[in-house]
Motif scaffolding. Structure first.
Motif, PDB file in Angstrom:
ATOM      1  N   PRO A 140       0.821  -1.212   0.000  1.00  0.00           N
ATOM      2  CA  PRO A 140       0.000   0.000   0.000  1.00  0.00           C
ATOM      3  C   PRO A 140       0.853   1.260   0.000  1.00  0.00           C
ATOM      4  O   PRO A 140       1.959   1.286   0.550  1.00  0.00           O
ATOM      5  CB  PRO A 140      -0.793  -0.115   1.305  1.00  0.00           C
ATOM      6  CG  PRO A 140       0.087  -0.919   2.199  1.00  0.00           C
ATOM      7  CD  PRO A 140       0.804  -1.888   1.306  1.00  0.00           C
ATOM      8  N   GLN A 141       0.340   2.302  -0.634  1.00  0.00           N
ATOM      9  CA  GLN A 141       0.947   3.623  -0.564  1.00  0.00           C
ATOM     10  C   GLN A 141      -0.079   4.610  -0.019  1.00  0.00           C
ATOM     11  O   GLN A 141       0.008   5.050   1.112  1.00  0.00           O
ATOM     12  CB  GLN A 141       1.471   4.049  -1.943  1.00  0.00           C
ATOM     13  CG  GLN A 141       2.675   3.249  -2.384  1.00  0.00           C
ATOM     14  CD  GLN A 141       3.359   3.824  -3.614  1.00  0.00           C
ATOM     15  OE1 GLN A 141       2.957   4.850  -4.168  1.00  0.00           O
ATOM     16  NE2 GLN A 141       4.413   3.158  -4.058  1.00  0.00           N
ATOM     17  N   LEU A 142      -1.091   4.904  -0.824  1.00  0.00           N
ATOM     18  CA  LEU A 142      -2.149   5.809  -0.356  1.00  0.00           C
ATOM     19  C   LEU A 142      -2.924   5.204   0.797  1.00  0.00           C
ATOM     20  O   LEU A 142      -3.426   5.931   1.670  1.00  0.00           O
ATOM     21  CB  LEU A 142      -3.109   6.142  -1.501  1.00  0.00           C
ATOM     22  CG  LEU A 142      -2.538   6.794  -2.756  1.00  0.00           C
ATOM     23  CD1 LEU A 142      -3.665   7.126  -3.719  1.00  0.00           C
ATOM     24  CD2 LEU A 142      -1.743   8.033  -2.435  1.00  0.00           C
ATOM     25  N   THR A 143      -3.074   3.896   0.798  1.00  0.00           N
ATOM     26  CA  THR A 143      -3.895   3.232   1.817  1.00  0.00           C
ATOM     27  C   THR A 143      -3.067   2.689   2.976  1.00  0.00           C
ATOM     28  O   THR A 143      -3.564   1.871   3.752  1.00  0.00           O
ATOM     29  CB  THR A 143      -4.710   2.087   1.182  1.00  0.00           C
ATOM     30  OG1 THR A 143      -3.809   1.148   0.571  1.00  0.00           O
ATOM     31  CG2 THR A 143      -5.664   2.620   0.135  1.00  0.00           C
ATOM     32  N   SER A 144      -1.822   3.121   3.119  1.00  0.00           N
ATOM     33  CA  SER A 144      -1.008   2.704   4.261  1.00  0.00           C
ATOM     34  C   SER A 144      -1.717   3.087   5.565  1.00  0.00           C
ATOM     35  O   SER A 144      -2.205   4.204   5.707  1.00  0.00           O
ATOM     36  CB  SER A 144       0.362   3.378   4.207  1.00  0.00           C
ATOM     37  OG  SER A 144       1.107   2.908   3.110  1.00  0.00           O
ATOM     38  N   GLY A 145      -1.765   2.143   6.492  1.00  0.00           N
ATOM     39  CA  GLY A 145      -2.410   2.386   7.784  1.00  0.00           C
ATOM     40  C   GLY A 145      -3.875   2.028   7.822  1.00  0.00           C
ATOM     41  O   GLY A 145      -4.476   2.028   8.902  1.00  0.00           O
ATOM     42  N   PHE A 146      -4.463   1.710   6.686  1.00  0.00           N
ATOM     43  CA  PHE A 146      -5.891   1.359   6.675  1.00  0.00           C
ATOM     44  C   PHE A 146      -6.152   0.066   7.447  1.00  0.00           C
ATOM     45  O   PHE A 146      -7.276  -0.161   7.903  1.00  0.00           O
ATOM     46  CB  PHE A 146      -6.400   1.214   5.239  1.00  0.00           C
ATOM     47  CG  PHE A 146      -6.702   2.524   4.559  1.00  0.00           C
ATOM     48  CD1 PHE A 146      -6.108   3.702   4.986  1.00  0.00           C
ATOM     49  CD2 PHE A 146      -7.577   2.586   3.486  1.00  0.00           C
ATOM     50  CE1 PHE A 146      -6.375   4.905   4.363  1.00  0.00           C
ATOM     51  CE2 PHE A 146      -7.859   3.795   2.854  1.00  0.00           C
ATOM     52  CZ  PHE A 146      -7.253   4.955   3.299  1.00  0.00           C
TER      53      PHE A 146
END
Length: 541
Positions: free
Chosen positions: A17-23
């Motif tokens: 993930p890049q944009l969704t890191s931590g989701f």
């Protein structure tokens, strides 16, 4: 029938993930968690930021795909030339029923978007930041994010930041609509082509881009162009956010590297193994037939090459059991209703195109097909915004992709398949209203008792009736109305009265049937069956 998508559907990731890191850790990354996941972000100069955008080939993720570095330089040059401070606008107005990727990002990772927007604002010397949204959930999340950063709209603030909430409308997402609403006007296009980069909010040069675009910029600024380019294709590096719905088991938003086969994305969402077709790019996009789907990979250039479109990242398969023309008709009718009602190619042309598609399904034959082609071609490049162009592209793609079904309807008795309604359309389960702009007020619902009549002894084919009342009147090839009498929808009664009064030849009259009900008092009209109760409008006035 497919239910409307929730604001925040399931989110999946292909690869890292890049944009969704931590989701996977929290539902929403507040500022402390955002910094733990992504780390701090150092400011960058304007030219440095432009070079970074150019190296990673960053293009707008809202559908148009305009190169971000060109927009950035254009705004900077205009601001320097005029000696004014520019404005930065984040467009989070995701109002197409099949799109949720920006809504997901604003709800779950608002600070990543703000990172990119504030990076640009500092590089340009902007002192105003506006985030445009249309949903209650996105408004709440973004206002909370601004508060977490201590950003306000007070006059003495270093940078004034606020959220602009607009109605959920297809045309609201247009750049010119958002700029107009920020300046205090209605959230519809201004009726003329404008460039926000030169003359945007308050007349100042304005850098306006899609929410995902700013988030991608924030990722690239943190990890650098080289590392960013290690993901995805060489000429289109990075990831893309996709909304997959339609005939799928699990509608979802997917972050995937460019270059992933489209069929793999469809499998993740539980699409049919052999879909009849896949609509790419959403309702201003293009259909891929079943054979082409297996060749396509997820990238702007690849989808363009096989006749599809990345657009705003919406992917919608349909199964073999539904009528593709019937599915497309539902979309065409919705697109017609989403018109801002300001220009003829949109307000008149799109309803005519939807009727043309309906005529084909109802056995209109080759003449109906030819009429649809003519209308679709006529609306292109003539509107005040891109809505008629995108709608025409969708209709032309439908005709091209489903040739067998088209032949069955045009030359035979139809394909014999039902319309399952798998393409999401109306927010909250609303049904089409026939009114550009959305649902009818309660007092305008239900059948009308008004009827409008054409007196052929007086009609001279001026055509004004079709301009004022396109719900009822269309002009034939000879320039005269195609109907002699018609019922008037209740929402259009005021326009019908105006058409009667403005007819240059006084060839129209409006009558009201009061049998079985008390006459309505809001419109003066002729009452049928009442002898002395008959009074003509427009005759002698």
């Amino acid at each position: 029938m497919n239910e409307a998508l929730p604001d925040v559907p399931e989110v999946r990731v292909v690869g890292l993930p890049q944009l969704t890191s931590g989701f996977d850790l929290v539902e929403r990354l507040d500022l402390p968690m955002h910094l733990k996941v992504h780390g701090p972000l150092e400011p960058m100069g304007g030219e440095q930021l432009a070079q970074l955008s150019e190296r990673i080939n960053l293009k707008g993720r809202g559908g148009a795909g305009f190169p971000f570095h060109k927009k950035l330089r254009s705004v900077a040059e205009a601001a320097i030339r005029r000696g004014v401070r520019p404005v930065v606008v984040v467009n989070g107005s995701e109002d197409e029923p099949a799109c949720r990727k920006d809504t997901v990002m604003i709800n779950r990772a608002p600070h990543l978007i703000l990172d990119g927007a504030l990076l640009v604002a500092e590089a340009l010397g902007a002192r105003t930041l506006v985030v445009g949204v249309t949903r209650e959930s996105t408004q709440r999340s973004m206002e909370a994010a601004l508060s977490e950063r201590g950003l306000t709209n007070r006059r003495n603030a270093t940078i004034r930041a606020r959220v602009q909430r607009n109605p959920v409308r297809m045309v609201t997402g247009a750049a010119a609509s958002l700029v107009r609403s920020i300046d205090g006007g209605p959230a519809i296009p201004p009726g003329r082509k404008t460039s926000a980069s030169q003359n945007g909010v308050g007349g100042a040069p304005t850098l306006l881009s899609n929410a995902e675009t700013f988030a991608q910029l924030a990722i690239a600024a943190r990890i650098g162009a080289e590392r960013y380019g290690n993901t995805g294709l060489y000429d289109e590096p990075g990831t893309v956010m996709l909304t997959v719905s339609g005939a799928v088991a699990r509608p979802m938003v997917i972050e995937a590297p460019t270059g992933v086969p489209l069929r793999y994305i469809l499998q993740l969402a539980g699409a049919p193994p052999v879909p009849q077709g896949v609509l790419t790019g959403g309702y201003h996009g293009k259909w891929l037939d079943s054979a082409t789907v297996n060749e396509a990979i997820v990238s702007r250039n690849s989808l363009d090459a096989v006749g599809g479109a990345l657009g705003a990242g919406a992917i919608l398969p349909i199964s073999q059991s539904t009528c593709p023309l019937g599915e497309s008709l539902r979309v065409a009718q919705w697109l017609a209703e989403e018109s801002a009602g300001q220009c003829g190619p949109c307000y008149l042309g799109l309803p005519a195109a939807a009727r043309g598609m309906e005529d084909i399904l109802n056995g209109g034959g080759p003449a109906a097909l030819e009429a649809l082609k003519q209308v679709a071609n006529a609306v292109k490049r003539r509107g005040a915004c891109s809505h008629p162009d995108g709608s025409a592209m969708f209709l032309e793609s439908t005709i091209k992709a489903f040739t067998d079904d088209l032949a069955a309807h045009v030359l035979g008795n139809g394909c014999g398949r039902p319309v399952e309604g798998v393409l999401p359309l109306f927010e909250g389960g609303q049904q089409p209203t026939g009114i550009p702009g959305g649902a009818q007020p309660e007092e305008e619902q239900g059948p009308s008792r008004q009827k409008i009549y054409v007196d052929w002894t007086l009609c001279r084919g001026h055509g004004l009736c079709a301009d004022i009342l396109p719900e009822v009147f269309q002009l034939g090839a000879d320039g005269f109305p195609t109907v002699a009498q018609a019922g008037v929808p209740r929402y259009a009664e005021a326009k019908a009265l105006r058409a009667v009064r403005r007819c240059p030849a006084l060839a129209l009259r409006l009558e009201e049937d009061t049998r079985g009900a008390a006459p309505r008092q809001n419109l003066p009209a002729v009452r049928e069956g009442g002898g002395g109760g008959r009074r003509a409008l427009g005759r002698g006035r």
